[in-house]
Motif scaffolding. Structure first.
Motif, mmCIF file in Angstrom:
data_model
loop_
_atom_site.group_PDB
_atom_site.id
_atom_site.type_symbol
_atom_site.label_atom_id
_atom_site.label_comp_id
_atom_site.label_asym_id
_atom_site.label_seq_id
_atom_site.Cartn_x
_atom_site.Cartn_y
_atom_site.Cartn_z
ATOM 1 N N PRO A 183 -3.618 4.017 6.300
ATOM 2 C CA PRO A 183 -4.361 2.891 5.706
ATOM 3 C C PRO A 183 -5.470 2.411 6.630
ATOM 4 C CG PRO A 183 -1.986 2.561 5.493
ATOM 5 C CD PRO A 183 -2.170 3.754 6.384
ATOM 6 N N GLU B 211 0.339 5.198 0.510
ATOM 7 C CA GLU B 211 -0.646 6.165 0.978
ATOM 8 C C GLU B 211 -0.021 7.550 1.024
ATOM 9 O OE1 GLU B 211 -3.747 5.855 1.491
ATOM 10 O OE2 GLU B 211 -4.022 3.669 1.504
ATOM 11 N N SER C 104 -2.925 7.451 -4.292
ATOM 12 C CA SER C 104 -2.609 6.313 -3.448
ATOM 13 C C SER C 104 -3.024 5.036 -4.194
ATOM 14 C CB SER C 104 -3.352 6.401 -2.117
ATOM 15 O OG SER C 104 -2.965 7.547 -1.390
ATOM 16 N N SER D 248 0.821 -1.205 0.000
ATOM 17 C CA SER D 248 0.000 0.000 0.000
ATOM 18 C C SER D 248 0.857 1.258 0.000
ATOM 19 C CB SER D 248 -0.917 -0.004 1.233
ATOM 20 O OG SER D 248 -1.645 1.199 1.341
#
Length: 284
Positions: A120, A115, A220, A113
């Protein structure tokens, strides 16, 4: 029947076609053994139509696939548990895209991920999630906000299950410095990040402002990977009002390379923890 994300449907079709090829069967022969018309096998393999988990099981029997884990994974991709999942109770407040996202997250074994604006969802505290939901969607009623916060927290169970999701998150420094909910809420959230960093299934890095411009600035994104099938990755890119699901192999490769570059420019674990601690002290 709830809609199954198109990306999963196409991936499922590709894997079923691969398994058929391994048996040496043509689509006509597979259809005959399944008691179907050839066009049904074709639609399933190309992802043009939804497929029931029961139909997947029929094909796996035809292809003599006995691996229980693989059978369960493919049935999940077809939507097994999608209607009966815990999030079904929240279907009146969850957009279809969000339900699609949760099904991907629930079935994945790893998530990478990037961001650039918020913590998150899998690492958010209830107070942070509530403040963020109110700020981003001010039109929601108190009941709807409560429901979405409950969903956000319930999603975090994937980090605590027997085979937990492996989460590798790169956070832009702005994520840590944006006072979502005010200093007290943010201070609690920073502590939660430090606690999460101690979990063996969580890898967290901070991309500092000093790294300059980077590929994660504009959007993102999350890259989901799934067990047993190496090329099943799916990328979800966040936009203001929607999410884009990406499953072309060349695009997935590009996002994977971008994540590798971003993580390479981010601080190592110890330095990331030190920055989080330093910002937390500034809020005290």
């Amino acid at each position: 029947m709830e809609r199954v994300p198109a990306v999963r449907r196409r991936r499922l079709g590709e894997e079923l076609r691969r398994l058929r090829d391994l048996t040496g069967l043509t689509s006509e022969e597979a259809a005959r053994l399944a008691g179907w018309h050839q066009s049904k096998v074709s639609r399933i393999e190309t992802g043009r139509s939804s497929v029931r988990p029961e139909d997947v099981q029929v094909l796996l029997d035809v292809y003599a696939v006995h691996d229980r884990d693989l059978r369960d994974l493919l049935a999940t991709l077809a939507g097994r548990g999608y209607q009966r999942g815990w999030w079904h109770d929240f279907r009146d407040v969850l957009p279809t895209e969000y339900r699609d996202f949760i099904t991907l997250e629930t079935g994945a074994c790893r998530a990478r991920s990037m961001e650039n604006s918020v913590v998150p969802g899998l690492l958010q505290t209830p107070a942070y999630a509530r403040a963020l939901t109110r700020d981003v969607m001010p039109h929601l009623s108190a009941r709807e906000v409560d429901a979405l916060v409950d969903v956000r927290i319930a999603r975090q169970a994937v980090l605590r299950q027997d085979r937990p999701l492996e989460l590798w998150a790169v956070l832009d420094e702005s994520v840590l410095r944006r006072w979502v909910g005010g200093p007290e809420v943010m201070a609690e959230q920073l502590l939660r990040l430090r606690e999460a960093m101690e979990l063996p299934q969580v890898r967290l890095q901070v991309l500092p402002f000093t790294a300059g411009g980077h590929q994660g600035v504009t959007n993102s994104f999350v890259i989901f990977s799934f067990p047993r099938i190496a090329d099943l990755d799916v990328v979800v890119v966040d936009h203001l009002t929607s999410s884009l699901y990406v499953d072309r192999k060349e695009d997935i490769a590009a996002y994977g390379a971008a994540f590798a570059r971003l993580s390479g420019r981010a601080l190592h674990r110890e330095d990331s923890a030190e920055m989080i601690n330093r910002i937390h002290k500034e809020l005290s």
